[in-house]
Scaffold this motif. Structure first.
Motif, PDB file in Angstrom:
ATOM      1  N   ALA A  18       0.830  -1.203   0.000  1.00  8.36           N
ATOM      2  CA  ALA A  18       0.000   0.000   0.000  1.00  8.36           C
ATOM      3  C   ALA A  18       0.865   1.254   0.000  1.00  8.36           C
ATOM      4  O   ALA A  18       0.544   2.260  -0.635  1.00  8.36           O
ATOM      5  CB  ALA A  18      -0.926  -0.009   1.206  1.00  8.36           C
ATOM      6  N   SER A  22       0.650   3.592  -3.470  1.00 10.82           N
ATOM      7  CA  SER A  22      -0.021   4.894  -3.409  1.00 10.82           C
ATOM      8  C   SER A  22       0.785   6.016  -4.058  1.00 10.82           C
ATOM      9  O   SER A  22       0.292   7.135  -4.208  1.00 10.82           O
ATOM     10  CB  SER A  22      -0.299   5.269  -1.950  1.00 10.82           C
ATOM     11  OG  SER A  22       0.921   5.466  -1.250  1.00 10.82           O
ATOM     12  N   SER A  24       2.319   8.257  -6.837  1.00  7.50           N
ATOM     13  CA  SER A  24       1.989   8.602  -8.217  1.00  7.50           C
ATOM     14  C   SER A  24       3.254   8.728  -9.051  1.00  7.50           C
ATOM     15  O   SER A  24       4.316   9.098  -8.548  1.00  7.50           O
ATOM     16  CB  SER A  24       1.227   9.932  -8.264  1.00  7.50           C
ATOM     17  OG  SER A  24       0.030   9.858  -7.527  1.00  7.50           O
ATOM     18  N   GLU A 143       4.993  13.535  -2.410  1.00  7.84           N
ATOM     19  CA  GLU A 143       5.205  12.091  -2.453  1.00  7.84           C
ATOM     20  C   GLU A 143       6.353  11.691  -1.522  1.00  7.84           C
ATOM     21  O   GLU A 143       6.286  10.660  -0.840  1.00  7.84           O
ATOM     22  CB  GLU A 143       5.506  11.638  -3.885  1.00  7.84           C
ATOM     23  CG  GLU A 143       4.386  11.898  -4.874  1.00  7.84           C
ATOM     24  CD  GLU A 143       3.137  11.063  -4.607  1.00  7.84           C
ATOM     25  OE1 GLU A 143       3.104  10.281  -3.637  1.00  7.84           O
ATOM     26  OE2 GLU A 143       2.161  11.192  -5.377  1.00  7.84           O
TER      27      GLU A 143
END
Length: 412
Positions: A18, A22, A24, A143
């Motif tokens: 996960a 997640s 990008s 991020e």
């Protein structure tokens, strides 16, 4: 009967974690890759996507790399934190360019600026710690924060303030969980440059509230007109024990592909980030480090020539964009990006399509004008486009001329 609770797949069924799933893709690199693929297929695409100088790396830097290739000492492992001579040179360069005196032990050499940013956040953030992120922001910042366990908290500025946030906005976003402020001047994607007074005010605010600051100074030499670069820890000495500076050779010396960046910060944080890097990548490529050593110890003559070209292109792209009805483009004071608002064009008909957002508008522009731009959604602010003017003068004029023709067809 009660509705069944959705079950969480067992760990053995999750192919990608996960945490990593997640993340990008880099929007700027994706746009650049698509533009290059279309060009390779024979289409005359002009790319404004990547933040990459179109100049070759200066010869004296390349010559240093060639010499390093032949030196057996560079054929082996070197210290994970960087070549000692390069760390010392970065410390000297920091004093020369920023007026900020640091020791070589406060420097970590990284695989480009992105690794520096992630490792800096990883070194100071615990799960749930908040980081104030002025928007528009470069796509990698949030991020990196999330990957390090932190929570990005966006503070949005628009063209009416030259994309600069105020201390009042920062204070409104601060909570008891706020640990770090991200401060970037000159800015990617907007080219905004904070004045000396505003930079100092931000630093004083951070000191008052005991916050850390991560400041990205990679565009320090690319400022234009009356704008000046100011280094936060140099202006506000009280901040130095809680300030991490990220920098690198990519933009200043046209060395994006060489992948050399660095962190300058408190010794304990730099040591922690070095420990992380020792397990993640070990030392940065030695040949690239030798090239970076030549870059940071050399003069800035080549940099001045590139800056003059960027300045000329800056004035051209801003003038031409502002000639398009529905486009508002503030004049950037630094870096090599224009960040026009295209909100007035959204919903209008252009060649049978009505783009609802800047993602759809960017797609339309690529399809119809064969020009690649990055939509504002990638930078946290829908309704804008980012165009890098780090490309040749002829391509720049041709590309924006295509935009003028296409967007000039917009009707209600």
């Amino acid at each position: 009967m009660t509705a069944a609770t959705p079950s969480v797949p067992p760990a053995s069924d999750r192919r990608v974690s996960a945490r990593i799933g997640s993340i990008s893709e880099s929007a700027t690199l994706a746009v650049d890759a698509k533009a290059k693929a279309l060009k390779a297929a024979g289409r005359p695409v002009i790319g404004f996507g990547a933040g990459e100088p179109d100049f070759p790396t200066p010869d004296y830097i390349v010559d240093a790399a060639v010499e390093a290739c032949r030196n057996p000492k560079y054929h082996r492992y070197t210290p994970a934190g960087g070549l000692p001579e390069l760390k010392a040179a970065i410390a000297a360069k920091t004093l020369r360019d920023s007026g900020y005196e640091v020791d070589a032990s406060q420097v970590l050499v990284t695989n480009g600026g992105k690794q520096a940013i992630y490792e800096a956040f990883a070194a100071v953030l615990d799960p749930g710690d908040e980081v104030i992120v002025p928007a528009p922001y470069w796509t990698t910042y949030p991020e990196s924060i999330r990957l390090a366990g932190g929570v990005p908290v966006e503070v949005v500025a628009d063209e009416t303030t030259g994309y600069r946030v105020s201390v009042e906005q920062l204070e409104a976003a601060r909570t008891e969980r706020t640990k770090v402020l991200l401060f970037v001047s000159p800015s990617n994607p907007t080219g905004a440059v904070y004045s000396r007074e505003d930079t100092e005010a931000v630093g004083r605010w951070a000191v008052e509230h005991g916050l850390w600051v991560l400041t990205d100074e990679i565009y320090e030499h690319l400022v234009y007109g009356d704008a000046t670069f100011s280094s936060l820890p140099a202006l506000v000495p009280e901040l130095r024990d809680r300030c991490i500076v990220v920098n690198g050779v990519a933009k200043t010396y046209a060395m994006t592909g060489w992948r050399v960046g660095w962190i300058v910060g408190p010794k304990d944080v730099v040591k922690a980030a070095t420990n992380l890097q020792s397990h993640a990548t070990s030392n940065v490529n030695n040949v690239a480090q030798a090239a970076a050593l030549a870059a940071v110890t050399g003069d800035l003559e080549a940099v001045a020539e590139m800056r003059a070209a960027f300045d000329r292109r800056r004035q051209t792209i801003v003038r031409m964009l502002n000639e398009i009805d529905g486009v508002i483009c503030p004049t950037p004071e630094g870096a090599f990006y224009a960040y026009p608002s295209v909100k007035a064009l959204l919903g209008k008909e252009i060649r049978g399509r009505r783009p609802a957002d800047s993602v759809e508008l960017a797609a339309l522009i690529l399809d119809e004008a064969e020009v690649a731009v990055v939509p504002g959604e990638a930078f946290g602010t829908p309704g804008y486009l980012r165009l890098s003017y780090a490309l040749g003068d002829e391509d720049l004029v041709e590309g924006v001329s295509r935009l003028q023709k296409l967007l000039g067809e917009a009707t209600d």
